[in-house]
Write an enzyme that holds these catalytic residues in place. Structure first.
Site, short mmCIF file in Angstrom:
data_model
loop_
_atom_site.label_atom_id
_atom_site.label_comp_id
_atom_site.label_asym_id
_atom_site.label_seq_id
_atom_site.Cartn_x
_atom_site.Cartn_y
_atom_site.Cartn_z
N GLU A 127 0.84 -1.21 0.00
CA GLU A 127 0.00 0.00 0.00
C GLU A 127 0.87 1.26 0.00
O GLU A 127 0.52 2.26 -0.63
CB GLU A 127 -0.95 0.00 1.19
CG GLU A 127 -2.08 -1.01 1.06
CD GLU A 127 -2.96 -0.78 -0.16
OE1 GLU A 127 -3.15 0.39 -0.56
OE2 GLU A 127 -3.46 -1.76 -0.73
N TYR A 151 -5.80 6.22 5.68
CA TYR A 151 -5.99 5.30 4.55
C TYR A 151 -5.29 3.97 4.83
O TYR A 151 -5.87 2.88 4.69
CB TYR A 151 -5.46 5.91 3.23
CG TYR A 151 -5.44 4.87 2.15
CD1 TYR A 151 -6.61 4.51 1.48
CD2 TYR A 151 -4.27 4.16 1.85
CE1 TYR A 151 -6.63 3.51 0.53
CE2 TYR A 151 -4.28 3.15 0.90
CZ TYR A 151 -5.45 2.83 0.24
OH TYR A 151 -5.46 1.82 -0.69
N ASP A 206 -9.17 6.92 -0.14
CA ASP A 206 -8.15 7.70 -0.85
C ASP A 206 -8.85 8.46 -1.98
O ASP A 206 -10.08 8.52 -2.03
CB ASP A 206 -7.04 6.78 -1.36
CG ASP A 206 -7.54 5.81 -2.44
OD1 ASP A 206 -8.75 5.80 -2.72
OD2 ASP A 206 -6.70 5.07 -3.00
#
Ligand code: SF4
Length: 349
Positions: A32, A115, A133
């Site tokens: 991520e 996030y 996001d």
């Protein structure tokens, strides 16, 4: 939102990506972090290399910054790599090297924001925490024709609340991944493929024919432009490099000598003559050569660099070496190749 139909769409259409198999909290965190501001195709190359070199938080926490930046070289946004190192050190110190499953603890780890907390909590720990996001903001603004500006804090709060209401207790990770896939492949910023979208019969922006009006675009400020002259200086077989300061733009990465402004070849020749006390080859005391490397530019999120480059070849003489060392470090070709340079300098690497 029809969550069940959305999940069915996802199970039929999901992207097969390496970080989606053999998932661990650590690998989710790394993937991520890499995917923020970076295309999937680029991350495909970096992700396995990074994980095999730093397989767990301990390996990352004990590596040197130069090593980590070298593996990250070319991915850009280097603060992400440094934050991963800080976060890994924190995890080793406080949680014995394992990411905690509690979202309230995850968000306290340096470099892990809302996030990332949502992504790790839902994908790796199966908790119903939204991962909001830019993609998710775009989808929700279109679904409900919300006239919001994507970058504003109030927008994030609003969409977080809506996604928090929609995310199911069962399959929360699939729900977040479904949003990621929809935003990346169907509900794209420009020309969304609404005919392929599972929401086409309920999406307000689509029904109004105004998909690209949402979210509302903020007036762009003009990006400042800086002019740089990049000098790749060779002293015999050695190359002159210097490390950028610990703080600020591209901190901790290596660079060549960088003079402010766009200098002509004549101006570079004078600069080199003054500094190294030598003349350009071709004169009676022929000593150095200059080779123009041409122009290049790099656009950061807030700044544009216009660059012009030159290679300067000097003989390995004592005085020239002393002058060169006043500017940076002289390294061998092998050492040079092990250093991490920013993508901004790729044209001169
Ligand atoms: S219908 Fe179109 S605009 Fe609406 S969510 Fe789907 S892709 Fe996006």
């Amino acid at each position: 939102m029809d969550v069940n139909a959305f999940l069915s769409w996802f199970w039929e259409n999901r992207r097969i990506l390496p970080w989606r198999s053999d998932r661990t909290p650590y690998s989710t965190w790394i993937s991520e972090a890499m995917l923020q501001q970076t295309r999937v195709a680029t991350v495909l190359d970096y992700y396995p290399r990074f994980l095999s070199r730093f397989p767990d938080p301990k390996a990352l926490a004990t590596a040197s910054e130069d090593e980590v930046l070298k593996v990250w070289e070319g991915l850009g946004y280097y603060s992400r790599a440094k934050n991963l190192m800080k976060g890994a050190a924190y995890i080793c110190e406080n949680y014995n090297g394992d990411l905690p499953s509690d979202p309230d603890l995850l968000i306290r780890i340096p470099g892990i924001g809302p996030y990332m907390t949502g992504a790790i909590s839902s994908l790796a720990f199966g908790k119903a925490v939204p991962a909001v996001d830019g993609n998710v903001i775009r989808i929700y603004c279109r679904l409900y024709s919300l006239p919001l500006i994507a970058s504003e804090g109030a927008t994030f709060k609003e969409i977080y609340k809506r996604a928090g209401n929609d995310i199911p207790e069962e399959n929360p990770g699939d729900f977040n991944e479904a949003l990621m896939d929809l935003g990346a492949t169907v509900c794209t910023p420009r020309s969304p493929k609404c005919s392929l979208c599972p929401f086409s019969n309920e999406c307000s922006a689509f029904l109004l024919g105004k998909q690209e009006d949402f979210p509302v675009k903020k007036q762009k400020k003009e990006v400042p432009v800086e002019e740089h002259t990049i000098l790749k200086i060779f002293l015999g077989e050695k190359i002159l490099v210097r490390k950028r300061p610990d703080k600020g733009l591209l901190s901790g990465l290596y660079e060549f000598i960088d003079l402010t402004g766009t200098l002509s070849e004549k101006e570079v020749e004078k600069w080199a003559s003054d500094l190294f006390g030598q003349k350009k080859k071709g004169n009676s005391s022929d000593h150095f050569t200059i080779l123009p490397l041409g122009g290049a530019h790099h656009i950061f999120s807030h700044l544009r660099w216009n660059m012009t480059g030159y290679e300067i070849h000097l003989p390995a003489e004592k005085d020239a070496e002393k002058a060169a060392r006043s500017l940076g470090d002289l390294v061998s070709k092998k050492e040079y190749e092990a250093l991490a340079f920013p993508s901004a300098l790729r044209a001169y690497r």
